[in-house]
Scaffold this motif. Structure first.
Motif, PDB file in Angstrom:
ATOM      1  N   LYS A 111       8.079  15.634  -8.364  1.00 40.10           N
ATOM      2  CA  LYS A 111       8.441  16.307  -7.116  1.00 40.10           C
ATOM      3  C   LYS A 111       9.316  17.505  -7.437  1.00 40.10           C
ATOM      4  N   SER A 162       6.687  10.764  -1.986  1.00 40.70           N
ATOM      5  CA  SER A 162       7.984  11.318  -1.597  1.00 40.70           C
ATOM      6  C   SER A 162       7.850  12.719  -1.006  1.00 40.70           C
ATOM      7  N   VAL A 163       6.834  13.458  -1.431  1.00 42.76           N
ATOM      8  CA  VAL A 163       6.603  14.797  -0.881  1.00 42.76           C
ATOM      9  C   VAL A 163       6.101  14.699   0.557  1.00 42.76           C
ATOM     10  N   THR A 200       8.667  21.894   0.318  1.00 49.42           N
ATOM     11  CA  THR A 200       8.551  20.762  -0.587  1.00 49.42           C
ATOM     12  C   THR A 200       7.272  20.921  -1.390  1.00 49.42           C
ATOM     13  N   TYR A 211       5.002  19.478  -5.320  1.00 52.96           N
ATOM     14  CA  TYR A 211       4.974  18.695  -6.552  1.00 52.96           C
ATOM     15  C   TYR A 211       4.088  19.382  -7.574  1.00 52.96           C
TER      16      TYR A 211
END
Length: 369
Positions: free
Chosen positions: A342, A192-193, A335, A337
């Motif tokens: 995340k 997702s990152v 962004t 994590y």
């Protein structure tokens, strides 16, 4: 008085020197000799933004090392501008080379904190001297300013941040192309990152080419670069910025103590395997990825262990940190994590919006520790 030689004047070396010196009230005085080919500390975390002309002044990312240690007496600290040439771990001697020629230093304890370099000799890391790094940075700035097309190769954190900074600054004025050989960007990050990073870059109009390698580069008669891609295509660009690949600065160390990639092999105590009284931390070590957060954690742990040893106590094993990453994309988004989680984009952007430039001064003076 114990003599501690620290090789390397980047974050790992400077921070460890301050941390030990600030704690010697518990152990009695030591003499630290810090050796670096650079007169100035370089805050290379901000290099992706510093490539953009007018964004980061030199004095915001370069700061002289010696004045930061003026608080300590000469009997406890010495700074030598020189490079390590070879080390004899048995005789406990280091040969260094500076403007006055070669010199041999004896040590009781030795800390290897010489960091790493980029394989393409770009100013994302120091380039052998402060002057060489500063000159290369200025050259990049001048080339960025006049280029209409810029190719950034490699989509790790450095490549992603560089493409984001360039595109945020120039928008539609310049074509920014990010090329990576992998199936996505920020490989190793949670999916997702990587997806968020792609979305943010595309919103800045970065052209992303996945699963593409640059297999050749040649200069055209008009001074541009012709890149040959793995699919057979040719790409003409005004500027080519490779961001992939680092090599450890370990040429001074006997090869038997290095792994196949040249990183110094260490044990659970950050000690160089098979050697007494020698430790390696930061980028030059094989323990963790070459990232700031790991270098900081290793520095703090080693300083604590040195104090324990000087106090005739047992050192503590090092516990590896949680893997993670934070990237700033442009100047308003980010962004990242930590472990499998995340991080909220606004949090990453808030923490990294100035690329930690405000931390440079306290690092060099030691007030951060």
């Amino acid at each position: 008085m114990k003599s501690i030689v620290i090789l390397g004047g980047s974050f790992s070396g400077v921070s460890t020197a301050h941390r030990i010196l600030k704690q010697t009230a518990k152990t009695g005085p030591v003499k630290i000799i810090l050796v670096s080919p650079n007169t100035h500390f370089y805050w290379n975390i901000a290099a992706p933004r510093a490539l953009v002309p007018g964004q980061v002044a030199d004095d915001k990312i370069f700061q002289p090392i010696a004045p930061g240690f003026s608080q300590y007496p000469a009997s406890q600290f010495e700074f030598i501008v020189a490079s390590a040439k070879n080390v004899d771990f048995v005789a406990k001697k280091v040969v260094i080379s500076g403007s006055a020629g070669n010199k041999t230093l004896d040590y009781d304890f030795l800390i290897l904190a010489t960091g790493s370099s980029t394989r393409a000799d770009t100013p994302f890391k120091t380039l052998g001297s402060t002057e060489a790094t500063r000159d290369a940075l200025h050259d990049f700035q001048a080339r960025v300013k006049k280029s209409k097309t810029i190719v950034v190769a490699g989509a790790g954190a450095t490549g992603v941040e560089t493409a984001g900074e360039l595109s945020f600054e120039y928008g539609q004025q310049k074509e920014i192309i990010l090329i990576t050989s992998g199936p996505t960007i920020l490989e190793g990050a949670i999916a997702s990152v990587s997806k968020t990073a792609i979305d943010l870059l595309q919103s800045l109009k970065v052209d992303i080419k996945l699963q593409t390698k640059i297999i050749g580069s040649a200069q055209t008669p008009d001074g541009r670069q012709e890149l040959t891609l793995s699919d057979g295509d040719k790409l003409i660009t005004d500027m080519y910025i490779p961001t992939f690949g680092v090599r450890p600065n370990s040429s001074y160390a006997p090869t038997k103590y290095l792994n196949t990639d040249g990183f110094v092999m260490v044990d659970d105590y950050l000690k160089v395997k098979g050697v007494e009284d020698v430790w390696a931390i930061g980028d030059v070590s094989d323990l963790e990825p070459p990232q700031f957060m790991f270098a900081n954690k290793q520095s703090a742990h080693l300083a604590k262990n040195i104090i324990l040893i000087l106090s005739n106590k047992k050192p503590l094993p090092y516990k590896s940190g949680t893997r993670g990453m934070g990237v700033q994309i442009g100047r308003k988004a980010g962004t990242g994590y930590l472990g499998s989680i995340k991080l909220p984009g606004f949090l990453v952007s808030m923490l990294r919006k100035n690329l930690f430039i405000d931390n440079m001064g306290p690092t060099v003076t030691g007030s951060a520790f």
